[in-house]
Design a protein around this motif. Structure first.
Motif, PDB file in Angstrom:
ATOM      1  N   GLU A 180       0.948   8.813 -23.343  1.00 15.80           N
ATOM      2  CA  GLU A 180       1.762   7.446 -23.675  1.00 15.80           C
ATOM      3  C   GLU A 180       1.479   6.312 -22.630  1.00 15.80           C
ATOM      4  N   LEU A 181       1.487   4.987 -22.720  1.00 22.11           N
ATOM      5  CA  LEU A 181       1.891   4.024 -21.760  1.00 22.11           C
ATOM      6  C   LEU A 181       3.420   4.196 -21.679  1.00 22.11           C
ATOM      7  N   HIS A 182       4.635   4.574 -21.093  1.00 21.28           N
ATOM      8  CA  HIS A 182       5.697   4.066 -21.003  1.00 21.28           C
ATOM      9  C   HIS A 182       6.385   2.504 -20.657  1.00 21.28           C
ATOM     10  N   LEU A 183       5.568   2.039 -19.931  1.00 22.51           N
ATOM     11  CA  LEU A 183       6.098   0.939 -19.813  1.00 22.51           C
ATOM     12  C   LEU A 183       5.542  -0.562 -20.466  1.00 22.51           C
ATOM     13  N   SER A 184       6.911  -1.132 -20.642  1.00 24.48           N
ATOM     14  CA  SER A 184       7.300  -1.808 -21.756  1.00 24.48           C
ATOM     15  C   SER A 184       7.934  -3.146 -21.138  1.00 24.48           C
ATOM     16  N   LYS A 185       7.664  -4.474 -22.235  1.00 25.08           N
ATOM     17  CA  LYS A 185       8.461  -5.514 -22.093  1.00 25.08           C
ATOM     18  C   LYS A 185       9.819  -5.328 -21.582  1.00 25.08           C
ATOM     19  N   ARG A 186      10.338  -3.971 -22.660  1.00 18.72           N
ATOM     20  CA  ARG A 186      11.669  -4.057 -22.684  1.00 18.72           C
ATOM     21  C   ARG A 186      12.313  -3.630 -20.679  1.00 18.72           C
ATOM     22  N   LYS A 187      11.788  -2.774 -20.777  1.00 14.12           N
ATOM     23  CA  LYS A 187      12.087  -2.624 -19.386  1.00 14.12           C
ATOM     24  C   LYS A 187      11.623  -3.822 -17.999  1.00 14.12           C
ATOM     25  N   LEU A 188      10.833  -3.941 -18.347  1.00 13.32           N
ATOM     26  CA  LEU A 188      10.253  -5.295 -17.065  1.00 13.32           C
ATOM     27  C   LEU A 188      10.959  -5.668 -17.598  1.00 13.32           C
ATOM     28  N   CYS A 189      12.428  -6.579 -18.678  1.00 16.23           N
ATOM     29  CA  CYS A 189      12.924  -7.458 -18.603  1.00 16.23           C
ATOM     30  C   CYS A 189      14.104  -7.067 -17.694  1.00 16.23           C
ATOM     31  N   ALA A 190      14.521  -5.665 -18.565  1.00 11.61           N
ATOM     32  CA  ALA A 190      15.783  -4.901 -17.830  1.00 11.61           C
ATOM     33  C   ALA A 190      15.632  -4.809 -16.215  1.00 11.61           C
ATOM     34  N   LEU A 191      14.485  -4.739 -15.233  1.00  9.41           N
ATOM     35  CA  LEU A 191      14.202  -4.667 -14.076  1.00  9.41           C
ATOM     36  C   LEU A 191      14.831  -5.597 -13.986  1.00  9.41           C
ATOM     37  N   PHE A 192      14.067  -7.143 -13.632  1.00  2.94           N
ATOM     38  CA  PHE A 192      14.461  -8.674 -13.831  1.00  2.94           C
ATOM     39  C   PHE A 192      15.753  -8.967 -14.117  1.00  2.94           C
ATOM     40  N   GLU A 193      16.504  -8.228 -15.500  1.00  2.23           N
ATOM     41  CA  GLU A 193      17.935  -8.861 -14.762  1.00  2.23           C
ATOM     42  C   GLU A 193      18.865  -8.371 -14.036  1.00  2.23           C
ATOM     43  N   ARG A 194      18.654  -6.518 -13.954  1.00  2.00           N
ATOM     44  CA  ARG A 194      18.843  -6.062 -12.945  1.00  2.00           C
ATOM     45  C   ARG A 194      19.293  -7.146 -11.001  1.00  2.00           C
ATOM     46  N   MET A 195      18.128  -7.717 -10.844  1.00  3.86           N
ATOM     47  CA  MET A 195      17.374  -8.215  -9.705  1.00  3.86           C
ATOM     48  C   MET A 195      17.814  -9.809  -9.514  1.00  3.86           C
ATOM     49  N   ASN A 196      18.446 -10.421 -10.853  1.00  4.72           N
ATOM     50  CA  ASN A 196      18.759 -11.215 -10.911  1.00  4.72           C
ATOM     51  C   ASN A 196      17.749 -12.428 -11.423  1.00  4.72           C
ATOM     52  N   LEU A 197      16.621 -12.197 -11.463  1.00  2.00           N
ATOM     53  CA  LEU A 197      15.302 -12.858 -11.183  1.00  2.00           C
ATOM     54  C   LEU A 197      15.298 -13.009 -12.997  1.00  2.00           C
ATOM     55  N   PRO A 198      15.078 -14.629 -12.508  1.00  2.00           N
ATOM     56  CA  PRO A 198      14.626 -15.713 -14.187  1.00  2.00           C
ATOM     57  C   PRO A 198      13.049 -15.621 -14.663  1.00  2.00           C
ATOM     58  N   ILE A 199      12.668 -14.364 -14.862  1.00  2.00           N
ATOM     59  CA  ILE A 199      11.856 -14.161 -15.284  1.00  2.00           C
ATOM     60  C   ILE A 199      11.529 -13.629 -16.982  1.00  2.00           C
ATOM     61  N   SER A 200      10.441 -14.709 -17.715  1.00  2.00           N
ATOM     62  CA  SER A 200      10.166 -14.089 -18.962  1.00  2.00           C
ATOM     63  C   SER A 200       9.248 -13.561 -18.996  1.00  2.00           C
ATOM     64  N   VAL A 201       8.766 -12.616 -19.846  1.00  2.00           N
ATOM     65  CA  VAL A 201       7.855 -11.426 -19.973  1.00  2.00           C
ATOM     66  C   VAL A 201       7.356 -11.196 -21.845  1.00  2.00           C
ATOM     67  N   ASN A 202       6.307 -11.238 -21.806  1.00  2.00           N
ATOM     68  CA  ASN A 202       5.212 -11.526 -23.153  1.00  2.00           C
ATOM     69  C   ASN A 202       4.189 -10.587 -22.960  1.00  2.00           C
ATOM     70  N   GLU A 203       4.172  -9.007 -23.668  1.00  2.00           N
ATOM     71  CA  GLU A 203       3.469  -7.759 -23.725  1.00  2.00           C
ATOM     72  C   GLU A 203       2.621  -8.002 -24.437  1.00  2.00           C
TER      73      GLU A 203
END
Length: 502
Positions: A180-203
């Protein structure tokens, strides 16, 4: 917003799915592809998520075929219309699908845009229960089309407007099959939000066990920070990070560079993350593989030498990255196949090996990296060596070996001489002889010679030194030493003992 009839495409052949999805101008004609699946089981999951109005499905597929899928759909989604894709030889299946309630079928040899749209339009004209739904342009679908070179001008303009004046990055993540591939858009968005990075993500799902992430931002420095953060994400997956870009027209080029990187992932199993702009140089191999030499080694049962020769070549390919992944897998699969065929021609009991033949080929073809591929070959070598040591068809061979020793013991005979005469690997022959005779080659040779010496010692006219030479010992003192070790007395004492007995 536009009104479309929604369609799900199901076929186990990826090229057919991609052709159907990308070569038809769906939206201009009032349809939209909302998903795809490679078999019935995948299709059911997509149907439950997307509830398409029209199902375009193949019949013969693995895991769950089209017949079972149609039965499921008609039971749980009776309003869904079904069109079957069929080959000429599958017509009996087609007849059965009509009994289950499919609307129409299309022959694969006639599969083209006109045939598909004509069949769909005919279906729509007959079915008043189908209503067009409002479906917006999907960013993920547009990206998927763009990287494969299938997008329309309208879709390209849409993507260009969304990504205008932004720094863009493509990142592909993939893992082993059945993992199973656990990395997801939700996880990346949460990571960037914690770092205050204005990054948009599409999966974007590319194929099974592989995802493509599209990252974009107005701040170039934020993209650099985002890539550094992604590097630290733990997991069993591998990752390729493309070079950042700002022109939408470069997306296909960047994606193709990412796909080419898979070769380096395969030959660098310990590297989890690779950047497309920081790759080692691929060069030509420093020597060419000699298949005839490999065949010669196997035919003469020199399995260790064959194994070493293969390893040497694989190390060279790994260091030079001189093959594409599919080329390497094809080459190693061919080596495994020919190894089994050559062993099968040795008049051995190879039933088990023959049963495993296609399993070895599948394992090589499914190997995630070069280490896994080599492990498969090592398993085959181990099985071949075990087969040569324990095969029940071998007693006639031991008889030939013993006969040769009995006829040539008076010569300066060595294990290497015997191995060369019978085309054996010396190491294998030593193990084989010991297993069959419960004693080593040298021990058996000494016993044969000493038995002959005892017969000759009964004749007084032959000297000890002559007897030594006649039975294969060039040094009389060594002959005396061996004789005393085996009989407990010297040759001279043995001769006197025989005389006294008379």
């Amino acid at each position: 917003m536009n009104n479309f009839y929604t369609v799900l495409v199901v076929d186990d052949e990826m090229l057919i799915r991609q052709g159907i999805i990308h070569y038809v101008d769906w939206e201009t004609n009032g349809y939209q592809i909302v998903g795809e699946a490679a078999n019935g089981k995948e299709a059911i999951k997509k149907i439950e998520q997307l509830e398409p109005q029209i199902l375009l499905t193949d019949i013969v597929m693995p895991s769950m075929d089209g017949i079972e899928l149609i039965q499921f759909v008609k039971k749980h989604y009776p309003a869904m219309e079904i069109i079957v894709l069929s080959s000429y030889e599958e017509f009996d299946y087609v007849r059965k699908t009509f009994q289950l309630g499919v609307a129409d079928y299309i022959l694969k040899p006639k599969l083209n845009e006109k045939e598909i749209l004509t069949t769909l339009d005919k279906l729509i004209s007959k079915r008043t229960n189908l209503q067009q739904e409002e479906v917006s342009i999907s960013m993920d679908d547009v990206v998927r089309k763009l990287i494969h070179g299938y997008q329309t001008i309208r879709e390209f303009n849409y993507l260009r407007d969304v990504l205008q004046e932004k720094t863009i990055s493509l990142i592909e993540v993939f893992t082993k099959p059945d993992t199973e591939l656990h990395l997801s858009k939700r996880k990346l968005c949460a990571l960037f939000e914690r770092m205050n990075l204005p990054i948009s993500v599409n999966e974007i799902s590319i194929e099974n066990y592989s995802k493509l992430f599209l990252l974009y931002t107005k701040e170039q420095n934020s993209m650099i920070e985002a890539q550094k953060a992604i590097e630290k994400i733990s997991g069993t997956f591998k990752m390729t990070i493309g070079e950042p870009f700002s022109e939408t027209s470069k997306m296909k080029e960047i994606y193709e560079a990412i796909e080419r990187t898979k070769r380096f992932h395969f030959f660098l199993p310990d590297k989890r993350i690779l950047y497309t702009n920081h790759l080692p140089n691929a060069t030509d191999p420093t020597f060419l593989f000699d298949f005839n030499h490999f065949t010669h080694l196997v035919k003469h049962r020199q399995i260790e030498q064959a194994y070493s020769y293969i390893n040497e070549y694989i190390e060279n390919i790994t260091e030079t990255y001189a093959m594409e992944v599919h080329e390497f897998q094809s080459w190693l699969g061919n080596i495994c196949f020919n190894m089994i065929v050559l062993v099968d021609n040795m008049d051995l009991n190879t039933e088990k090996l023959e049963e495993n033949k296609y399993n070895y080929l599948k394992k090589v073809n499914d190997a995630f990296d070069v280490q896994e591929a080599v492990t498969v070959y090592q398993e085959l070598i181990a099985e071949v060596k075990e087969l040569l040591l324990t095969n029940v068809a071998s007693p006639p061979m031991i008889e030939q070996l013993l006969q040769y020793i009995d006829e040539n013991y008076q010569e300066p005979l060595t294990l290497e001489d015997l191995a060369n005469h019978f085309h054996f690997n010396p190491s294998y022959l030593s193990s084989y002889f010991s297993k069959q005779m419960n004693q080593g080659f040298n021990e058996y040779l000494h016993k044969t010679r000493i038995e002959q010496a005892k017969n000759l010692l009964k004749k007084h006219e032959i000297s000890i030194s002559s007897i030594s030479e006649k039975i294969g010992y060039s040094d009389p003192s060594y002959f005396t030493k061996v004789f005393k070790k085996m009989e407990g007395i010297s040759p001279r004492q043995y001769r006197r003992k025989v005389v006294d007995a008379k």
